[in-house]
Scaffold this motif. Sequence first.
Motif, PDB file in Angstrom:
ATOM      1  N   SER A   1     -19.516 -64.349 -37.733  1.00 45.45           N
ATOM      2  CA  SER A   1     -18.996 -65.539 -38.404  1.00 45.45           C
ATOM      3  C   SER A   1     -17.768 -65.143 -39.200  1.00 45.45           C
ATOM      4  CB  SER A   1     -20.050 -66.142 -39.340  1.00 45.45           C
ATOM      5  OG  SER A   1     -21.175 -66.566 -38.600  1.00 45.45           O
ATOM      6  N   PRO A   2     -16.577 -65.571 -38.792  1.00 44.65           N
ATOM      7  CA  PRO A   2     -15.383 -65.228 -39.559  1.00 44.65           C
ATOM      8  C   PRO A   2     -15.398 -65.917 -40.912  1.00 44.65           C
ATOM      9  CG  PRO A   2     -14.862 -66.858 -37.886  1.00 44.65           C
ATOM     10  CD  PRO A   2     -16.265 -66.438 -37.626  1.00 44.65           C
ATOM     11  N   VAL A   3     -14.682 -65.357 -41.876  1.00 46.60           N
ATOM     12  CA  VAL A   3     -14.597 -65.960 -43.190  1.00 46.60           C
ATOM     13  C   VAL A   3     -13.995 -67.350 -43.062  1.00 46.60           C
ATOM     14  CG1 VAL A   3     -13.510 -65.810 -45.453  1.00 46.60           C
ATOM     15  CG2 VAL A   3     -14.441 -63.743 -44.363  1.00 46.60           C
ATOM     16  N   VAL A   4     -14.687 -68.324 -43.691  1.00 44.11           N
ATOM     17  CA  VAL A   4     -14.229 -69.707 -43.596  1.00 44.11           C
ATOM     18  C   VAL A   4     -13.606 -70.095 -44.930  1.00 44.11           C
ATOM     19  CG1 VAL A   4     -14.893 -72.092 -43.171  1.00 44.11           C
ATOM     20  CG2 VAL A   4     -16.043 -70.238 -41.938  1.00 44.11           C
ATOM     21  N   ALA A   5     -12.309 -70.264 -44.932  1.00 43.46           N
ATOM     22  CA  ALA A   5     -11.615 -70.580 -46.177  1.00 43.46           C
ATOM     23  C   ALA A   5     -11.372 -72.069 -46.340  1.00 43.46           C
ATOM     24  CB  ALA A   5     -10.292 -69.840 -46.226  1.00 43.46           C
ATOM     25  N   ASN A   6     -11.322 -72.796 -45.233  1.00 44.30           N
ATOM     26  CA  ASN A   6     -10.915 -74.197 -45.300  1.00 44.30           C
ATOM     27  C   ASN A   6     -12.061 -75.166 -45.051  1.00 44.30           C
ATOM     28  OD1 ASN A   6      -8.212 -73.476 -45.779  1.00 44.30           O
ATOM     29  ND2 ASN A   6      -7.876 -73.156 -43.581  1.00 44.30           N
TER      30      ASN A   6
ATOM     31  N   VAL B   1     -20.462 -66.030 -46.679  1.00 43.24           N
ATOM     32  CA  VAL B   1     -19.322 -65.835 -45.796  1.00 43.24           C
ATOM     33  C   VAL B   1     -18.069 -66.594 -46.203  1.00 43.24           C
ATOM     34  CG1 VAL B   1     -20.812 -65.378 -43.819  1.00 43.24           C
ATOM     35  CG2 VAL B   1     -20.056 -67.709 -44.271  1.00 43.24           C
ATOM     36  N   SER B   2     -18.184 -67.607 -47.039  1.00 46.82           N
ATOM     37  CA  SER B   2     -17.045 -68.465 -47.325  1.00 46.82           C
ATOM     38  C   SER B   2     -16.241 -67.981 -48.518  1.00 46.82           C
ATOM     39  CB  SER B   2     -17.517 -69.892 -47.587  1.00 46.82           C
ATOM     40  OG  SER B   2     -16.432 -70.707 -47.916  1.00 46.82           O
ATOM     41  N   THR B   3     -14.933 -68.136 -48.441  1.00 47.04           N
ATOM     42  CA  THR B   3     -14.075 -67.836 -49.589  1.00 47.04           C
ATOM     43  C   THR B   3     -13.843 -69.064 -50.452  1.00 47.04           C
ATOM     44  OG1 THR B   3     -12.097 -68.299 -48.275  1.00 47.04           O
ATOM     45  CG2 THR B   3     -12.887 -66.014 -48.344  1.00 47.04           C
ATOM     46  N   GLY B   4     -14.473 -70.162 -50.111  1.00 43.30           N
ATOM     47  CA  GLY B   4     -14.329 -71.392 -50.886  1.00 43.30           C
ATOM     48  C   GLY B   4     -14.206 -72.599 -49.992  1.00 43.30           C
ATOM     49  N   TYR B   5     -14.664 -73.742 -50.448  1.00 44.69           N
ATOM     50  CA  TYR B   5     -14.540 -74.995 -49.716  1.00 44.69           C
ATOM     51  C   TYR B   5     -13.298 -75.733 -50.219  1.00 44.69           C
ATOM     52  CZ  TYR B   5     -19.426 -74.097 -48.488  1.00 44.69           C
ATOM     53  OH  TYR B   5     -20.587 -73.540 -48.025  1.00 44.69           O
ATOM     54  N   GLU B   6     -12.544 -76.272 -49.289  1.00 44.17           N
ATOM     55  CA  GLU B   6     -11.254 -76.892 -49.632  1.00 44.17           C
ATOM     56  C   GLU B   6     -11.400 -78.391 -49.831  1.00 44.17           C
ATOM     57  OE1 GLU B   6      -6.641 -77.120 -47.979  1.00 44.17           O
ATOM     58  OE2 GLU B   6      -8.299 -76.701 -46.607  1.00 44.17           O
ATOM     59  N   ALA B   7     -10.878 -78.888 -50.913  1.00 42.36           N
ATOM     60  CA  ALA B   7     -10.774 -80.325 -51.150  1.00 42.36           C
ATOM     61  C   ALA B   7      -9.356 -80.763 -50.793  1.00 42.36           C
ATOM     62  CB  ALA B   7     -11.069 -80.653 -52.605  1.00 42.36           C
ATOM     63  N   THR B   8      -9.248 -81.830 -50.007  1.00 42.76           N
ATOM     64  CA  THR B   8      -7.937 -82.343 -49.609  1.00 42.76           C
ATOM     65  C   THR B   8      -7.786 -83.769 -50.080  1.00 42.76           C
ATOM     66  OG1 THR B   8      -8.673 -83.226 -47.470  1.00 42.76           O
ATOM     67  CG2 THR B   8      -8.113 -80.870 -47.558  1.00 42.76           C
ATOM     68  N   ALA B   9      -6.654 -84.345 -49.728  1.00 47.08           N
ATOM     69  CA  ALA B   9      -6.399 -85.736 -50.117  1.00 47.08           C
ATOM     70  C   ALA B   9      -7.345 -86.697 -49.427  1.00 47.08           C
ATOM     71  CB  ALA B   9      -4.948 -86.096 -49.797  1.00 47.08           C
ATOM     72  N   THR B  10      -7.939 -86.262 -48.318  1.00 51.92           N
ATOM     73  CA  THR B  10      -8.794 -87.168 -47.545  1.00 51.92           C
ATOM     74  C   THR B  10     -10.256 -86.745 -47.515  1.00 51.92           C
ATOM     75  OG1 THR B  10      -8.264 -85.928 -45.532  1.00 51.92           O
ATOM     76  CG2 THR B  10      -6.883 -87.855 -46.050  1.00 51.92           C
ATOM     77  N   SER B  11     -10.593 -85.581 -48.061  1.00 50.59           N
ATOM     78  CA  SER B  11     -11.995 -85.147 -48.022  1.00 50.59           C
ATOM     79  C   SER B  11     -12.330 -84.317 -49.256  1.00 50.59           C
ATOM     80  CB  SER B  11     -12.267 -84.321 -46.758  1.00 50.59           C
ATOM     81  OG  SER B  11     -11.527 -83.114 -46.782  1.00 50.59           O
ATOM     82  N   ASN B  12     -13.613 -84.376 -49.658  1.00 53.92           N
ATOM     83  CA  ASN B  12     -14.091 -83.618 -50.808  1.00 53.92           C
ATOM     84  C   ASN B  12     -14.564 -82.228 -50.380  1.00 53.92           C
ATOM     85  OD1 ASN B  12     -13.744 -85.909 -52.412  1.00 53.92           O
ATOM     86  ND2 ASN B  12     -15.837 -86.619 -52.000  1.00 53.92           N
ATOM     87  N   ALA B  13     -14.553 -81.315 -51.298  1.00 53.50           N
ATOM     88  CA  ALA B  13     -15.258 -80.044 -51.120  1.00 53.50           C
ATOM     89  C   ALA B  13     -16.661 -80.231 -51.685  1.00 53.50           C
ATOM     90  CB  ALA B  13     -14.533 -78.933 -51.853  1.00 53.50           C
ATOM     91  N   GLU B  14     -17.673 -80.045 -50.847  1.00 51.41           N
ATOM     92  CA  GLU B  14     -19.051 -80.350 -51.243  1.00 51.41           C
ATOM     93  C   GLU B  14     -19.920 -79.103 -51.169  1.00 51.41           C
ATOM     94  OE1 GLU B  14     -20.069 -83.382 -48.490  1.00 51.41           O
ATOM     95  OE2 GLU B  14     -18.983 -84.953 -49.557  1.00 51.41           O
ATOM     96  N   ALA B  15     -20.780 -78.933 -52.184  1.00 46.83           N
ATOM     97  CA  ALA B  15     -21.687 -77.793 -52.220  1.00 46.83           C
ATOM     98  C   ALA B  15     -23.041 -78.239 -52.758  1.00 46.83           C
ATOM     99  CB  ALA B  15     -21.111 -76.683 -53.107  1.00 46.83           C
TER     100      ALA B  15
END
Length: 244
Positions: free
Chosen positions: A25-30, A44-58
């Motif tokens: 599983s490659p590191v998932v940054a986005n 494995v993740s370096t962080g979840y990305e929040a964009t103008a159209t979607s939330n970063a959810e945990a």
Amino acid sequence: MINIKKIINRASSSFAVIALVLGLSPVVANAAGPGTATSNLTTVSTGYEATATSNAEAMSNAQFSVTPGMLTLNAVPNLLLSNASISGLTSGTSTLKLAAGSTTGGEGYDGNNTGNLNITDYRGSHAGWSLTVGMGPFTSLTGSETISDTTLNLSMTPENMANTATPAPTNVALSGGAITNDWISNPSTLWTAPAQSGEGSNSATTNANTDLTIGQQPASVSSGTYDATLFWALQAAPTATPAS
């Protein structure tokens, strides 16, 4: 001239292909989240990305454990009965009603003089329980004289039940039984809490319907105070078995 940028891009692409082939599983940054058991913010993740159209959810956990308690017999009543006379006992059947006051003497040291019976169940198993009671023979406190042919009609009024599904105690008629291995040989089931009932605190009180019936006694009956031991047994199952 060697194109260094082109070589680096090709190497990166090759690494991604190798990772897929090997099931890594490659590191998932986005990724937007939330994670799974194998791919999440802590593995494995370096962080979840929040964009103008979607939330970063945990998602994380809040947790606690409930520890079990005990099933306990907390109070059993003494029973003081009205006085009997020699003439009454020798003339025919006598009935002695429940009286106010305290018992004196005897070999039962656990009883209270307020008529209180109490059982608590904090096990958390909802398994139910049963309470049996038996009565030994009435024997004089000052000698070996006995009163035979006795029946104690024990009646309890339910008080507080933490679980409203808990049945009330039943009325039982106890005859003076034999004592075997320091315990009564013929107990009766007074109170049963089936599974899914009996939890919490359960109280009952001896009521005025309690009395002692005594068959006609011989002319040789002696005066004095007579006492019978009551044997109470709480069992961690709705079906009682003889206690030892």
